[in-house]
Design a protein around this motif. Structure first.
Motif, PDB file in Angstrom:
ATOM      1  N   LEU A  52      46.753 -13.833  -4.976  1.00 19.88           N
ATOM      2  CA  LEU A  52      45.601 -14.524  -5.236  1.00 19.88           C
ATOM      3  C   LEU A  52      44.230 -13.846  -4.137  1.00 19.88           C
ATOM      4  O   LEU A  52      44.508 -13.865  -2.945  1.00 19.88           O
ATOM      5  CB  LEU A  52      45.560 -15.955  -5.186  1.00 19.88           C
ATOM      6  N   PHE A  53      43.370 -13.466  -4.747  1.00 20.60           N
ATOM      7  CA  PHE A  53      42.207 -12.913  -4.060  1.00 20.60           C
ATOM      8  C   PHE A  53      41.058 -13.776  -4.085  1.00 20.60           C
ATOM      9  O   PHE A  53      40.833 -14.524  -4.850  1.00 20.60           O
ATOM     10  CB  PHE A  53      41.598 -11.464  -4.762  1.00 20.60           C
ATOM     11  N   SER A  54      40.317 -13.678  -2.960  1.00 29.08           N
ATOM     12  CA  SER A  54      39.144 -14.642  -2.825  1.00 29.08           C
ATOM     13  C   SER A  54      37.911 -14.394  -4.016  1.00 29.08           C
ATOM     14  O   SER A  54      37.980 -13.339  -4.190  1.00 29.08           O
ATOM     15  CB  SER A  54      38.540 -14.397  -1.228  1.00 29.08           C
ATOM     16  N   SER A  55      37.278 -15.413  -4.206  1.00 32.04           N
ATOM     17  CA  SER A  55      36.401 -15.191  -5.219  1.00 32.04           C
ATOM     18  C   SER A  55      35.105 -14.371  -4.640  1.00 32.04           C
ATOM     19  O   SER A  55      34.995 -14.595  -3.387  1.00 32.04           O
ATOM     20  CB  SER A  55      35.989 -16.568  -5.960  1.00 32.04           C
ATOM     21  N   ILE A  56      34.578 -13.545  -5.408  1.00 34.78           N
ATOM     22  CA  ILE A  56      33.212 -12.869  -4.570  1.00 34.78           C
ATOM     23  C   ILE A  56      32.172 -12.764  -5.963  1.00 34.78           C
ATOM     24  O   ILE A  56      32.511 -12.986  -6.872  1.00 34.78           O
ATOM     25  CB  ILE A  56      33.827 -11.556  -4.353  1.00 34.78           C
ATOM     26  N   PRO A  57      30.899 -12.713  -5.110  1.00 33.72           N
ATOM     27  CA  PRO A  57      29.800 -12.534  -6.089  1.00 33.72           C
ATOM     28  C   PRO A  57      29.767 -11.144  -6.693  1.00 33.72           C
ATOM     29  O   PRO A  57      30.187 -10.300  -6.207  1.00 33.72           O
ATOM     30  CB  PRO A  57      28.552 -12.611  -5.051  1.00 33.72           C
ATOM     31  N   ILE A  58      29.180 -11.253  -8.130  1.00 35.87           N
ATOM     32  CA  ILE A  58      28.623 -10.019  -8.729  1.00 35.87           C
ATOM     33  C   ILE A  58      27.779  -9.190  -7.867  1.00 35.87           C
ATOM     34  O   ILE A  58      26.524 -10.010  -7.634  1.00 35.87           O
ATOM     35  CB  ILE A  58      28.336 -10.481 -10.216  1.00 35.87           C
ATOM     36  N   ALA A  59      27.898  -7.891  -7.553  1.00 31.30           N
ATOM     37  CA  ALA A  59      26.938  -7.468  -6.781  1.00 31.30           C
ATOM     38  C   ALA A  59      26.421  -6.087  -7.298  1.00 31.30           C
ATOM     39  O   ALA A  59      27.300  -5.423  -7.898  1.00 31.30           O
ATOM     40  CB  ALA A  59      27.334  -7.341  -5.312  1.00 31.30           C
ATOM     41  N   THR A  99      39.553  -1.812  -7.989  1.00 38.45           N
ATOM     42  CA  THR A  99      40.670  -0.948  -7.452  1.00 38.45           C
ATOM     43  C   THR A  99      41.481  -1.771  -6.483  1.00 38.45           C
ATOM     44  O   THR A  99      40.936  -2.205  -5.423  1.00 38.45           O
ATOM     45  CB  THR A  99      40.156   0.558  -6.506  1.00 38.45           C
ATOM     46  N   LEU A 100      42.756  -1.728  -6.918  1.00 38.47           N
ATOM     47  CA  LEU A 100      43.712  -2.778  -5.954  1.00 38.47           C
ATOM     48  C   LEU A 100      44.397  -1.839  -5.114  1.00 38.47           C
ATOM     49  O   LEU A 100      44.936  -0.585  -5.711  1.00 38.47           O
ATOM     50  CB  LEU A 100      44.767  -3.356  -6.915  1.00 38.47           C
ATOM     51  N   TYR A 101      44.638  -1.943  -3.836  1.00 34.70           N
ATOM     52  CA  TYR A 101      45.249  -0.936  -2.978  1.00 34.70           C
ATOM     53  C   TYR A 101      45.900  -1.809  -1.863  1.00 34.70           C
ATOM     54  O   TYR A 101      45.718  -2.990  -1.692  1.00 34.70           O
ATOM     55  CB  TYR A 101      44.330   0.048  -2.521  1.00 34.70           C
ATOM     56  N   GLU A 150      46.384  -4.486  10.112  1.00 35.86           N
ATOM     57  CA  GLU A 150      46.313  -3.249   9.722  1.00 35.86           C
ATOM     58  C   GLU A 150      47.049  -2.722   8.412  1.00 35.86           C
ATOM     59  O   GLU A 150      46.851  -1.801   7.811  1.00 35.86           O
ATOM     60  CB  GLU A 150      46.723  -2.282  11.003  1.00 35.86           C
ATOM     61  N   ASN A 151      47.680  -3.696   8.134  1.00 32.13           N
ATOM     62  CA  ASN A 151      48.461  -3.707   6.680  1.00 32.13           C
ATOM     63  C   ASN A 151      48.347  -4.782   5.773  1.00 32.13           C
ATOM     64  O   ASN A 151      48.673  -5.812   6.271  1.00 32.13           O
ATOM     65  CB  ASN A 151      50.090  -3.429   7.182  1.00 32.13           C
ATOM     66  N   TYR A 152      47.606  -4.703   4.839  1.00 32.86           N
ATOM     67  CA  TYR A 152      47.211  -5.656   3.931  1.00 32.86           C
ATOM     68  C   TYR A 152      46.716  -5.147   2.429  1.00 32.86           C
ATOM     69  O   TYR A 152      46.549  -4.029   2.207  1.00 32.86           O
ATOM     70  CB  TYR A 152      45.895  -6.563   4.613  1.00 32.86           C
ATOM     71  N   PHE A 153      46.735  -5.982   1.420  1.00 32.47           N
ATOM     72  CA  PHE A 153      46.606  -5.886   0.121  1.00 32.47           C
ATOM     73  C   PHE A 153      45.060  -6.149   0.205  1.00 32.47           C
ATOM     74  O   PHE A 153      44.557  -7.111   0.575  1.00 32.47           O
ATOM     75  CB  PHE A 153      47.318  -6.698  -0.756  1.00 32.47           C
ATOM     76  N   ALA A 154      44.355  -5.506  -0.603  1.00 22.89           N
ATOM     77  CA  ALA A 154      42.665  -5.561  -0.835  1.00 22.89           C
ATOM     78  C   ALA A 154      42.323  -5.067  -2.346  1.00 22.89           C
ATOM     79  O   ALA A 154      43.237  -4.346  -2.951  1.00 22.89           O
ATOM     80  CB  ALA A 154      42.001  -4.939   0.229  1.00 22.89           C
ATOM     81  N   LEU A 155      41.345  -5.619  -2.735  1.00 23.53           N
ATOM     82  CA  LEU A 155      40.705  -5.222  -4.059  1.00 23.53           C
ATOM     83  C   LEU A 155      39.230  -4.940  -3.731  1.00 23.53           C
ATOM     84  O   LEU A 155      38.517  -5.745  -3.198  1.00 23.53           O
ATOM     85  CB  LEU A 155      40.734  -6.616  -4.819  1.00 23.53           C
ATOM     86  N   ASP A 156      38.910  -3.774  -4.021  1.00 27.61           N
ATOM     87  CA  ASP A 156      37.429  -3.338  -4.145  1.00 27.61           C
ATOM     88  C   ASP A 156      36.893  -3.356  -5.594  1.00 27.61           C
ATOM     89  O   ASP A 156      37.334  -2.995  -6.329  1.00 27.61           O
ATOM     90  CB  ASP A 156      37.391  -1.831  -3.805  1.00 27.61           C
ATOM     91  N   VAL A 157      35.869  -4.164  -5.632  1.00 28.19           N
ATOM     92  CA  VAL A 157      35.367  -4.430  -6.828  1.00 28.19           C
ATOM     93  C   VAL A 157      34.098  -3.648  -6.630  1.00 28.19           C
ATOM     94  O   VAL A 157      32.926  -3.868  -6.149  1.00 28.19           O
ATOM     95  CB  VAL A 157      35.262  -5.974  -6.978  1.00 28.19           C
ATOM     96  N   GLN A 158      33.865  -2.934  -7.851  1.00 25.35           N
ATOM     97  CA  GLN A 158      32.639  -2.009  -7.818  1.00 25.35           C
ATOM     98  C   GLN A 158      31.725  -2.950  -8.710  1.00 25.35           C
ATOM     99  O   GLN A 158      31.802  -3.735  -9.208  1.00 25.35           O
ATOM    100  CB  GLN A 158      33.038  -0.654  -8.639  1.00 25.35           C
ATOM    101  N   PRO A 159      30.301  -2.417  -8.496  1.00 25.63           N
ATOM    102  CA  PRO A 159      29.469  -2.991  -9.676  1.00 25.63           C
ATOM    103  C   PRO A 159      29.653  -2.827 -11.065  1.00 25.63           C
ATOM    104  O   PRO A 159      30.451  -1.834 -11.484  1.00 25.63           O
ATOM    105  CB  PRO A 159      27.991  -2.289  -9.126  1.00 25.63           C
ATOM    106  N   GLY A 160      29.135  -3.586 -11.769  1.00 27.36           N
ATOM    107  CA  GLY A 160      29.221  -3.554 -13.407  1.00 27.36           C
ATOM    108  C   GLY A 160      30.093  -4.783 -13.692  1.00 27.36           C
ATOM    109  O   GLY A 160      30.245  -4.561 -14.902  1.00 27.36           O
ATOM    110  N   GLY A 161      30.529  -5.452 -13.095  1.00 25.42           N
ATOM    111  CA  GLY A 161      31.547  -6.689 -13.547  1.00 25.42           C
ATOM    112  C   GLY A 161      30.938  -7.672 -14.006  1.00 25.42           C
ATOM    113  O   GLY A 161      29.625  -7.831 -13.829  1.00 25.42           O
ATOM    114  N   TYR A 162      31.610  -8.587 -14.682  1.00 22.66           N
ATOM    115  CA  TYR A 162      31.041  -9.664 -15.339  1.00 22.66           C
ATOM    116  C   TYR A 162      31.896 -11.062 -14.565  1.00 22.66           C
ATOM    117  O   TYR A 162      33.001 -11.057 -14.137  1.00 22.66           O
ATOM    118  CB  TYR A 162      31.317  -9.840 -16.689  1.00 22.66           C
ATOM    119  N   VAL A 163      31.235 -12.055 -14.512  1.00 27.03           N
ATOM    120  CA  VAL A 163      31.955 -13.400 -13.983  1.00 27.03           C
ATOM    121  C   VAL A 163      33.063 -13.660 -14.873  1.00 27.03           C
ATOM    122  O   VAL A 163      33.123 -13.617 -15.961  1.00 27.03           O
ATOM    123  CB  VAL A 163      31.092 -14.498 -13.790  1.00 27.03           C
TER     124      VAL A 163
END
Length: 133
Positions: free
Chosen positions: A11-18, A64-66, A105-118
């Protein structure tokens, strides 16, 4: 060697569309556990691959999930599994239990690029224990 606990979701934190790329981290540690009762502790590795893009019905999330492995960003992919580092648990009641290494130093993250929808997006991961050097 076997999985003793596999949570059903990251589960990832909710983020605003940017208009810029925004990083989202897990809301809590991912408590996947592997039990190793062999005499060859450490002779296996844990791999994971992302089976599909992030989707909410017909919408795709440009993301991108990494796994950040110290200085190395290990990007999840459909084509090539990545190896995730594990560490022995400190739980004295369960010998030979291993968990995914997760810290600053070791974690899961999600980079959300512009262009997404809610929406509420999901994807599927495939976890594998590779019992080979």
């Amino acid at each position: 060697v076997k999985f003793s606990n596999v949570p059903d979701r990251l589960l990832f934190s909710s983020i605003p569309i940017a208009g810029t790329t925004i990083q989202s981290k897990l809301t809590q540690a991912f408590n996947l556990l592997v039990e190793d009762t062999t005499e060859k502790v450490g002779s296996w590795k844990l791999t994971v691959r992302q089976m599909d893009d992030f989707k909410d019905n017909d919408k795709r999330l440009p993301a991108t999930l990494y796994y950040q492995n110290k200085e190395t960003k290990q990007v999840f992919s459909k084509d090539q599994p990545i190896t995730i580092p594990v560490t022995e648990t400190e739980d004295e009641s369960s010998d030979h239990q291993y968990m995914i290494l997760q810290n600053t130093e070791n974690y899961f993250a999600l980079d959300v690029q512009p262009g997404g929808y809610v929406g509420e997006y999901s994807s599927e991961l495939e976890w594998t224990i590779v019992n080979a050097p």
